[in-house]
Design a protein around this motif. Sequence first.
Motif, PDB file in Angstrom:
ATOM      1  N   ASP A 267       0.832 -34.145 -34.597  1.00 29.29           N
ATOM      2  CA  ASP A 267       0.476 -34.717 -35.915  1.00 29.29           C
ATOM      3  C   ASP A 267      -0.418 -33.463 -36.424  1.00 29.29           C
ATOM      4  N   LEU A 268      -0.192 -32.955 -37.579  1.00 31.71           N
ATOM      5  CA  LEU A 268      -0.843 -31.926 -38.362  1.00 31.71           C
ATOM      6  C   LEU A 268      -2.010 -32.547 -39.195  1.00 31.71           C
ATOM      7  N   ARG A 269      -2.165 -33.706 -39.174  1.00 25.69           N
ATOM      8  CA  ARG A 269      -3.412 -34.376 -40.125  1.00 25.69           C
ATOM      9  C   ARG A 269      -4.663 -33.857 -39.449  1.00 25.69           C
ATOM     10  N   GLY A 270      -5.340 -33.299 -40.354  1.00 21.72           N
ATOM     11  CA  GLY A 270      -6.543 -32.624 -39.972  1.00 21.72           C
ATOM     12  C   GLY A 270      -6.398 -31.284 -39.196  1.00 21.72           C
ATOM     13  N   LYS A 271      -5.331 -31.065 -39.195  1.00 28.05           N
ATOM     14  CA  LYS A 271      -5.144 -29.702 -38.373  1.00 28.05           C
ATOM     15  C   LYS A 271      -5.293 -28.227 -39.251  1.00 28.05           C
ATOM     16  N   ILE A 272      -5.456 -27.215 -38.581  1.00 27.25           N
ATOM     17  CA  ILE A 272      -5.357 -25.958 -39.279  1.00 27.25           C
ATOM     18  C   ILE A 272      -4.227 -25.361 -38.611  1.00 27.25           C
ATOM     19  N   VAL A 273      -3.034 -25.022 -39.495  1.00 25.03           N
ATOM     20  CA  VAL A 273      -1.902 -24.519 -38.899  1.00 25.03           C
ATOM     21  C   VAL A 273      -1.872 -22.967 -38.795  1.00 25.03           C
TER      22      VAL A 273
ATOM     23  N   VAL B 172       9.268 -17.651 -47.421  1.00 25.41           N
ATOM     24  CA  VAL B 172       8.145 -17.060 -48.093  1.00 25.41           C
ATOM     25  C   VAL B 172       6.745 -17.878 -47.965  1.00 25.41           C
ATOM     26  N   ARG B 173       5.551 -17.308 -48.092  1.00 24.33           N
ATOM     27  CA  ARG B 173       4.298 -18.068 -47.825  1.00 24.33           C
ATOM     28  C   ARG B 173       4.295 -19.575 -48.427  1.00 24.33           C
ATOM     29  N   SER B 174       4.732 -19.580 -49.553  1.00 27.67           N
ATOM     30  CA  SER B 174       4.223 -21.039 -50.345  1.00 27.67           C
ATOM     31  C   SER B 174       5.182 -22.022 -49.567  1.00 27.67           C
ATOM     32  N   ALA B 175       6.301 -21.431 -49.119  1.00 27.89           N
ATOM     33  CA  ALA B 175       7.082 -22.873 -48.336  1.00 27.89           C
ATOM     34  C   ALA B 175       6.445 -23.258 -47.140  1.00 27.89           C
ATOM     35  N   LYS B 176       5.767 -22.043 -46.537  1.00 29.22           N
ATOM     36  CA  LYS B 176       5.270 -22.427 -45.301  1.00 29.22           C
ATOM     37  C   LYS B 176       4.014 -23.347 -45.536  1.00 29.22           C
ATOM     38  N   ILE B 177       3.167 -22.963 -46.437  1.00 33.15           N
ATOM     39  CA  ILE B 177       1.850 -23.733 -46.880  1.00 33.15           C
ATOM     40  C   ILE B 177       2.333 -25.194 -47.099  1.00 33.15           C
ATOM     41  N   LYS B 178       3.364 -25.186 -48.254  1.00 36.65           N
ATOM     42  CA  LYS B 178       3.619 -26.405 -48.725  1.00 36.65           C
ATOM     43  C   LYS B 178       3.987 -27.517 -47.756  1.00 36.65           C
ATOM     44  N   GLN B 179       4.844 -26.982 -46.534  1.00 33.51           N
ATOM     45  CA  GLN B 179       5.225 -28.217 -45.658  1.00 33.51           C
ATOM     46  C   GLN B 179       3.907 -28.482 -44.587  1.00 33.51           C
ATOM     47  N   ALA B 180       3.124 -27.513 -44.630  1.00 28.81           N
ATOM     48  CA  ALA B 180       1.668 -28.008 -43.736  1.00 28.81           C
ATOM     49  C   ALA B 180       0.937 -28.968 -44.535  1.00 28.81           C
ATOM     50  N   VAL B 181       0.712 -28.671 -45.694  1.00 31.80           N
ATOM     51  CA  VAL B 181       0.181 -29.614 -46.609  1.00 31.80           C
ATOM     52  C   VAL B 181       0.823 -30.956 -46.740  1.00 31.80           C
ATOM     53  N   GLN B 182       2.268 -31.145 -46.873  1.00 31.79           N
ATOM     54  CA  GLN B 182       2.932 -32.623 -46.750  1.00 31.79           C
ATOM     55  C   GLN B 182       2.701 -33.204 -45.494  1.00 31.79           C
TER      56      GLN B 182
ATOM     57  N   GLY C  10      -0.245 -33.227 -44.058  1.00 36.55           N
ATOM     58  CA  GLY C  10      -1.663 -33.290 -43.808  1.00 36.55           C
ATOM     59  C   GLY C  10      -2.439 -32.197 -43.286  1.00 36.55           C
ATOM     60  N   ALA C  11      -2.165 -30.816 -43.035  1.00 39.17           N
ATOM     61  CA  ALA C  11      -2.793 -29.956 -42.834  1.00 39.17           C
ATOM     62  C   ALA C  11      -3.967 -29.807 -43.631  1.00 39.17           C
ATOM     63  N   ILE C  12      -5.035 -29.162 -43.182  1.00 36.06           N
ATOM     64  CA  ILE C  12      -6.334 -28.867 -44.202  1.00 36.06           C
ATOM     65  C   ILE C  12      -6.525 -27.323 -44.236  1.00 36.06           C
TER      66      ILE C  12
ATOM     67  N   LEU D 214       0.203 -24.308 -57.492  1.00 37.64           N
ATOM     68  CA  LEU D 214      -1.103 -23.955 -56.823  1.00 37.64           C
ATOM     69  C   LEU D 214      -1.109 -24.547 -55.469  1.00 37.64           C
ATOM     70  N   PRO D 215      -1.450 -23.963 -54.311  1.00 40.06           N
ATOM     71  CA  PRO D 215      -1.688 -24.787 -53.070  1.00 40.06           C
ATOM     72  C   PRO D 215      -2.744 -25.543 -52.996  1.00 40.06           C
ATOM     73  N   ALA D 216      -2.925 -26.646 -52.246  1.00 42.42           N
ATOM     74  CA  ALA D 216      -4.003 -27.429 -52.169  1.00 42.42           C
ATOM     75  C   ALA D 216      -4.802 -27.214 -51.023  1.00 42.42           C
ATOM     76  N   ILE D 217      -4.694 -26.459 -50.187  1.00 44.67           N
ATOM     77  CA  ILE D 217      -5.426 -25.929 -49.094  1.00 44.67           C
ATOM     78  C   ILE D 217      -5.982 -24.521 -48.905  1.00 44.67           C
ATOM     79  N   PRO D 218      -6.914 -24.172 -48.363  1.00 47.86           N
ATOM     80  CA  PRO D 218      -7.427 -22.954 -48.095  1.00 47.86           C
ATOM     81  C   PRO D 218      -6.003 -22.041 -47.357  1.00 47.86           C
ATOM     82  N   VAL D 219      -5.997 -20.964 -47.695  1.00 43.83           N
ATOM     83  CA  VAL D 219      -5.181 -19.941 -46.810  1.00 43.83           C
ATOM     84  C   VAL D 219      -5.713 -18.668 -46.707  1.00 43.83           C
ATOM     85  N   ALA D 220      -5.223 -18.058 -45.612  1.00 41.16           N
ATOM     86  CA  ALA D 220      -5.923 -16.881 -45.239  1.00 41.16           C
ATOM     87  C   ALA D 220      -4.725 -16.066 -44.455  1.00 41.16           C
ATOM     88  N   PRO D 221      -4.471 -14.688 -44.669  1.00 43.12           N
ATOM     89  CA  PRO D 221      -3.657 -13.805 -44.011  1.00 43.12           C
ATOM     90  C   PRO D 221      -4.478 -13.300 -42.774  1.00 43.12           C
ATOM     91  N   LEU D 222      -3.746 -12.757 -41.578  1.00 41.90           N
ATOM     92  CA  LEU D 222      -4.554 -12.262 -40.728  1.00 41.90           C
ATOM     93  C   LEU D 222      -3.551 -11.148 -40.038  1.00 41.90           C
TER      94      LEU D 222
END
Length: 774
Positions: free
Chosen positions: A222-228, A236-246, A248-250, A318-326
Amino acid sequence: MRRAPQRGHLKPNARANIVATGGRVLRSAVILALRLPKLPIPSECVMRSKSIGFRRVALGLIVLASCRERSTTQAVRGYPADLLDSLRAREAVLRDTPDTSHVNEFSRIMSEEPNHAGSPGARAVAEWALGKFREWGFEAEIEEFEALLPTPTLRRVELIRPTRFVAKMQEPVLAEDKDSGDKGQLPTYNAYGADGDVEGELVFANYGNAEDYAYLDSIGVDLRGKIVIVKYGRGVRSAKIKQAVQRGAIGCLIYSDPEEDGFTRGDVYPKGPWRPEDAVQRGTAADYAAMYAGDPLSPGWSSKKGSRRLTRAEAKSLPAIPVAPLSYGDARPLLEALGGAVSPNENWKGGLPIAYRIGPGPARVRMQMKSDWKIGPLYNVVGRIRGVSAPDEWVIFGNHHDGWVNGAADPISGASALMEAARTLSRLVKGGWQPQRTIIFTLWDGEEWGLLGSTEWAEEHAEELRDKAVVYFNTDGYSKGVFDADGSHTLTTFVRELARDIVDPAGGSLIDAAQRERLTRAKTAGDSAMTRQRGFELGAAGSGTDFEAFLEHLGIASVSHGFSGGPTAGTYHSIYDSYDNFRRFIDPGFVYGKAQATTVATLALRMADAPLLPFSFSDAATAYRGYAQDVVALAQASLGSEKLDVSPVMQAIDRLAQAGAEVDRAYASVMERGSAFIREKSDAVRVINRDLYQSERDLLDPDGLPGREWFKSTMYATGIYTGFAPDPMPGVRQMLQAKRRDSAQDQVRRVAAAVDRMAQRATRVATALEQLSR
């Protein structure tokens, strides 16, 4: 390798050809010399003579004869046979003029300082290019736009438990690379990631692709409330982020695994070209590949100073959650702290010497991200060579000039080659040549953030482009490697003939070199046989660079092309994408830059001067049929017992193929009549040419794709989650992937209607050509 003839000497066969062809060649040579009075002389054709008049006529003789010997007068679509000699003469200049030293110089100058969108460096590059265009005789200007260009004011990623670790998020200066310490560098971040201070358990989601998230669903994570945390690559970055948002990832962290572009591939920079431990891939988090390109706050209209804008809350890209590259140096402690299930297979593992567990937890991470959300300037450079007989038919070339830092590979390599192509064409102009159609060279700003500059320009000039744009050719960064091209399939033959006629730096034609490379990857004798039979293929267009607004929004036939295959990924979007890196590892000697410049210049010449535009409805029908068959297979896999009726599309393609064959017959008949006949019928030919270049507009649906109306093409776009990869017939495929059978059937109807519009246009063209040749 063929040894070039010495200067001042005729090839023996050329001398014989001159004698054998007699007065006809002499007359052609005199005409050619008069048409091109100051033509720069190709190195293989230099003669020593004190008589300028004799020199000019002799040059014409040499070029005509050697072109016959070299090419056996191979057909070039769009050109009658009696124009091939003069075309080959000009193309000899295009082969001889591009110079590696110029590409080198342009690369060094343009990548000297950080040049991200909105920066002083971007303005300096634009002004330098403007000066060059004007020096070479182009009409040129900088056209400014504005866009949302946020930069971070707070970046912190911290492992809170079971141990503590704070990510450096900083790339060290290297003594071996003078540019790595430049002032004005953008920090390591993903532009447009949401502001936030979030804390949660960590979950590893492999590459963050649809199948990866589906696997997590299947094992009950369950990704709700999790950081992925996900790997860069294969999407592409946006697709990775979008599916995490869908789900419930934060928050979302994206890191570069060494298996993709680090030490497992070879020596890391500065010893080799691969990504060192602390290098970070910057990039945009905007969903421009699936939702809309350009300024996130002005979808569908241009963003000039003072123009209306959406609020950030209204912006769908625009993505709905914070994102950072490492970096993988910063990612390793986080991944090591994960527990839970071990990754299911080798695809989920990477190059780090760790277990690659999924979680969730016990690793707990805090992300603190904040940006200034400012509006900044964009500087597009536009240079024109006006056409003499069809000035309102535009042949457009583009490459962006903004990088994330210095950007020597991405994009300055491609921009440098584009500038050298422009300089090469200027030599023809100074020699007396004028293109029949207007040639436009552009350097776009803000591509890295979401195709900002090209999209704003296309939206600003939309009505004029719909009327006048014949084709848009796109390049981006290049490397040593092989030639590849994607785009509108009405141009397949045109691009294939170009690849047939351009010499690859590795020897042979561009087609030969690409086939050799594919053969090295063949695993069986059957694979090798299929590779040899394949020949040249024009790929489908997806996204990821500046053709998107032209092809998929405005319906302008487009081709994105260039050389690729080298190790550019190792320092992609980092401070180490520098001139020193590029000249050492990516294109030593700049020989592929010269080849890219030659390719661009030749495309420009052939398209600008073709008496009949080289579009092919038959090529389009062949490609569309393959895509329709793919849709049938996808429907069977997606819908099971439910049936999708694809026959309307197949029948429309049959009609297009039949009309295309009629066009081909009539086209050949007109070509046989020769250039004088075509000039005599110029008014009728102009109408036919307009129909030809307007044909890509037939594929547009005014309603756009479901849920992403900015995309209008029924044939070309990405999927919702495919990243930059193409999803031909995207509306149908999108609805099949969502298992919405009725909506998919509606999209079938729309595709069939679009192909039928093109078929009707092809029939009109065939009739006009037949009437012309009577």
